[in-house]
Design a protein around this motif. Structure first.
Motif, PDB file in Angstrom:
ATOM      1  N   ALA A  52       0.830  -1.208   0.000  1.00 52.70           N
ATOM      2  CA  ALA A  52       0.000   0.000   0.000  1.00 52.70           C
ATOM      3  C   ALA A  52       0.860   1.252   0.000  1.00 52.70           C
ATOM      4  N   LEU A  53       1.918   1.146   0.767  1.00 51.26           N
ATOM      5  CA  LEU A  53       2.821   2.317   0.845  1.00 51.26           C
ATOM      6  C   LEU A  53       3.507   2.566  -0.504  1.00 51.26           C
ATOM      7  N   ALA A  54       3.897   1.450  -1.157  1.00 53.85           N
ATOM      8  CA  ALA A  54       4.569   1.622  -2.446  1.00 53.85           C
ATOM      9  C   ALA A  54       3.597   2.104  -3.514  1.00 53.85           C
ATOM     10  N   GLU A  56       1.164   4.003  -3.045  1.00 55.65           N
ATOM     11  CA  GLU A  56       0.689   5.354  -2.750  1.00 55.65           C
ATOM     12  C   GLU A  56       1.471   6.439  -3.493  1.00 55.65           C
ATOM     13  N   VAL A  57       2.598   6.040  -4.019  1.00 52.65           N
ATOM     14  CA  VAL A  57       3.470   7.063  -4.624  1.00 52.65           C
ATOM     15  C   VAL A  57       2.738   7.717  -5.797  1.00 52.65           C
TER      16      VAL A  57
ATOM     17  N   TRP B  33       9.162  11.119  -1.714  1.00 53.70           N
ATOM     18  CA  TRP B  33       7.795  10.746  -1.300  1.00 53.70           C
ATOM     19  C   TRP B  33       7.831   9.718  -0.169  1.00 53.70           C
ATOM     20  N   ARG B 116      -6.499   3.449   8.249  1.00 50.20           N
ATOM     21  CA  ARG B 116      -5.527   3.018   7.251  1.00 50.20           C
ATOM     22  C   ARG B 116      -4.398   4.040   7.138  1.00 50.20           C
ATOM     23  N   LEU B 143       9.714  -1.010  -1.525  1.00 53.97           N
ATOM     24  CA  LEU B 143       8.879   0.112  -1.957  1.00 53.97           C
ATOM     25  C   LEU B 143       9.174   0.531  -3.397  1.00 53.97           C
TER      26      LEU B 143
END
Lengths: 376, 198
Positions: A52-54, A56-57, B33, B116, B143
């Motif tokens: 999810a974090l990745a 989100e970019v 980011w 979340r 990421l």
């Protein structure tokens, strides 16, 4: 090679081979492109969160691209006049003490160097010609000056050896060595002119001595000394002066006891004056006597052909002592004796000279450093 | 070609720098980011990173890949930016509430989103709290989606080192996230109890 684990409850080692493999505790996470199923609920949660974090970019906005380009251009243009020194400061710091290139740095490929850039190596080659010369000169001057300052005795001329042979040495008077050198013959060479001159001088001095003896005989002063031949040796300074004066004036010596009277001085007066002054100068007279004895012995030894018992030697020696301050007799010793008095003041001259040289060296060093900075 | 551009940029050519960074600005953006978590902050931080790259480019000595050097400079710039931000943005909520600020009550849909967001925020904070080597390895592989070998070449280490760093980073993150979840669950239970009583 790790040993296979034995199945618990079984004593047969072969069972261990068929036993289920134990999970490796140091299992690395799978390579992201080939992501495998998570091993535990917490891993699943973590993977989900990371995904999810990745995801989100957001896409890069155009404004960002424009903004940083403008900022870089603005900085480049604002720093343009002073940009070269500020951006190339690490290279400008390379001097003699630093290598031109940093260890990891590669040289510019040929033709890639900007036109306005001077390689530091080239500048370095240009700089130190004069600077090194100046530094070397300064170092030499410094060492010389320091040595002169610390050990002036090294720069003093060695004293003439006291020997019976007539030795020609340097004198402070520049004219005297020259005359002496002209007068002294080479060893073993016969010089008739010299012999004649010596004879004439001996006659002259004999006359003076006789005159002096006559003069001294009229006074009440102590009887004149008598040398080994029985000739009278003038003892006092005044007598010596009078003899010299008479010789210089070319006066015909009067051998009569009334000679002082012919000079307009009564014998008693002269005797009294001499006696008084002789008493007052008693220490000096003793010194003079010692010097005379030395001189006579030296002369006698030096001049084999001359008569050492001649009173001419004593008078001549006295004249030499009076004129040049010599302590030895003879022509050679007269020449060498003059160096005694200036030799005492030589260190006094050397030390200031050394100081001046050291200051000069310091000035040269400063000048060379400034020159280097200016070139850089 | 890249080397030529780098040398020209080192001599102060902005056009060479722009063309050089044209392919790497997305990397800088993503790194910013991941560190900041917001679009505006990432833009600000990214601009600072670009200026820092421009200023420090003469010190690049070709002893590593240019991309990895860019990544390191950008990451260090982000960390500096975050340190500054921490000092400036430590504003407590209570004085604001006293002044009349009332944050909206989380509704059902909004609550989920907020939770979340909170979880992701916690995860981001946990990532930033990791040691530098573990954090870089995690960001690049988990990421950024790069393979271990790519990450190894970017970080200047071996693939095995990257794998072990990622593994340790995940263990730490798991522990921290589990704690955070338990804490938040306990807090929500207490809130519910208070709501029932009232």
């Amino acid at each position: 090679m790790s040993r296979p684990q034995q199945h618990p409850g079984s004593r047969n080692p072969a069972d261990a081979l068929h036993a289920a493999p134990q999970p490796d505790r140091t299992v690395f996470p799978p390579d992201p492109p080939e992501a495998a199923a998570p091993a535990s609920p917490s891993d699943a949660f973590l993977d989900q969160a990371l995904k999810a974090l990745a995801g989100e970019v957001p896409p890069m906005p155009e404004a960002f691209s424009v903004a940083w380009r403008q900022a870089v251009r603005a900085e480049a243009s604002s720093a343009a006049p002073g940009a070269a020194p500020s951006r190339e400061a690490p290279e400008a710091e390379h001097t003699d003490e630093m290598p031109f290139m940093s260890p990891g740095r590669q040289p510019f490929p040929s033709g890639q160097l900007p036109a306005n850039t001077v390689p530091v190596s080239a500048a370095r080659k240009r700089i130190p010609g004069l600077r090194r010369l100046l530094t070397t000169a300064a170092t030499v001057l410094f060492l010389l000056g320091g040595t002169m300052l610390a050990r002036p005795s090294l720069f003093r001329k060695p004293a003439a050896p006291v020997s019976s042979a007539p030795v020609l040495s340097q004198s402070e008077d520049p004219a005297l060595p020259l005359q002496a050198a002209q007068m002294i013959p080479d060893a073993g060479e016969e010089m008739p002119e010299m012999e004649e001159a010596t004879e004439e001088a001996a006659e002259e001095v004999a006359e003076e001595a006789a005159e002096e003896v006559a003069f001294a005989g009229t006074s009440d002063a102590a009887a004149p000394s008598v040398d080994s031949a029985g000739a009278a040796i003038p003892e006092t300074e005044e007598a010596l002066e009078a003899a010299l004066f008479a010789a210089d004036m070319g006066a015909v010596p009067d051998e009569s006891p009334a000679f002082p009277a012919s000079l307009g001085v009564s014998a008693d007066m002269a005797a009294g004056t001499f006696a008084a002054e002789t008493d007052a100068d008693a220490p000096f007279e003793a010194d003079m006597k010692a010097m005379e004895a030395e001189a006579l012995s030296g002369t006698a030894a030096a001049k084999g052909d001359a008569d050492p018992s001649s009173p001419a030697f004593g008078a001549r020696e006295k004249a030499a002592v009076q004129e040049n301050g010599v302590t030895d007799a003879g022509i050679g010793t007269a020449v060498s004796g003059g160096a005694d008095a200036p030799a005492q003041s030589l260190p006094d001259m050397i030390r200031p000279l050394g100081l001046i040289l050291m200051l000069l060296a310091a000035g040269l060093l400063v000048f060379s450093r400034r020159k280097k900075r200016g070139k850089e | 070609m890249d080397e030529l551009l780098i040398r020209r940029a080192q001599q102060g050519d902005p056009e060479a720098f722009e063309s050089l960074m044209g392919g790497l600005e997305s990397l800088v953006w993503r790194v910013c980011w991941h560190y900041t978590g917001s679009r505006e902050d990432a833009a600000d931080c990214g601009q600072e990173a670009m200026l820092k790259l421009w200023r420090t480019l003469p010190s690049f000595r070709f002893d590593c890949a240019f991309e990895s050097w860019v990544y390191r400079v950008a990451a260090s710039c982000c960390l500096d930016w975050l340190r500054k931000r921490k000092k400036e943005a430590a504003v407590p909520l209570e004085p604001l509430r006293e002044q009349g600020y009332d944050p909206p009550d989380p509704a059902d849909g909004v609550e989920k989103q907020a939770l979340r967001k909170e979880e992701l925020g916690n995860l981001r904070q946990a990532i930033l709290a990791l040691p530098e080597d573990q954090r870089d390895a995690l960001i690049l592989t988990q990421l950024e989606g790069r393979s271990y070998s790519e990450a190894a070449s970017l970080l200047g280490t071996t693939e095995g080192t990257v794998k072990s760093r990622v593994n340790r980073a995940r263990l730490r993150l798991k522990a921290q996230l589990t704690d955070a979840r338990e804490l938040s669950a306990a807090a929500s239970v207490k809130q519910k109890e208070r709501g029932d009583r009232s």
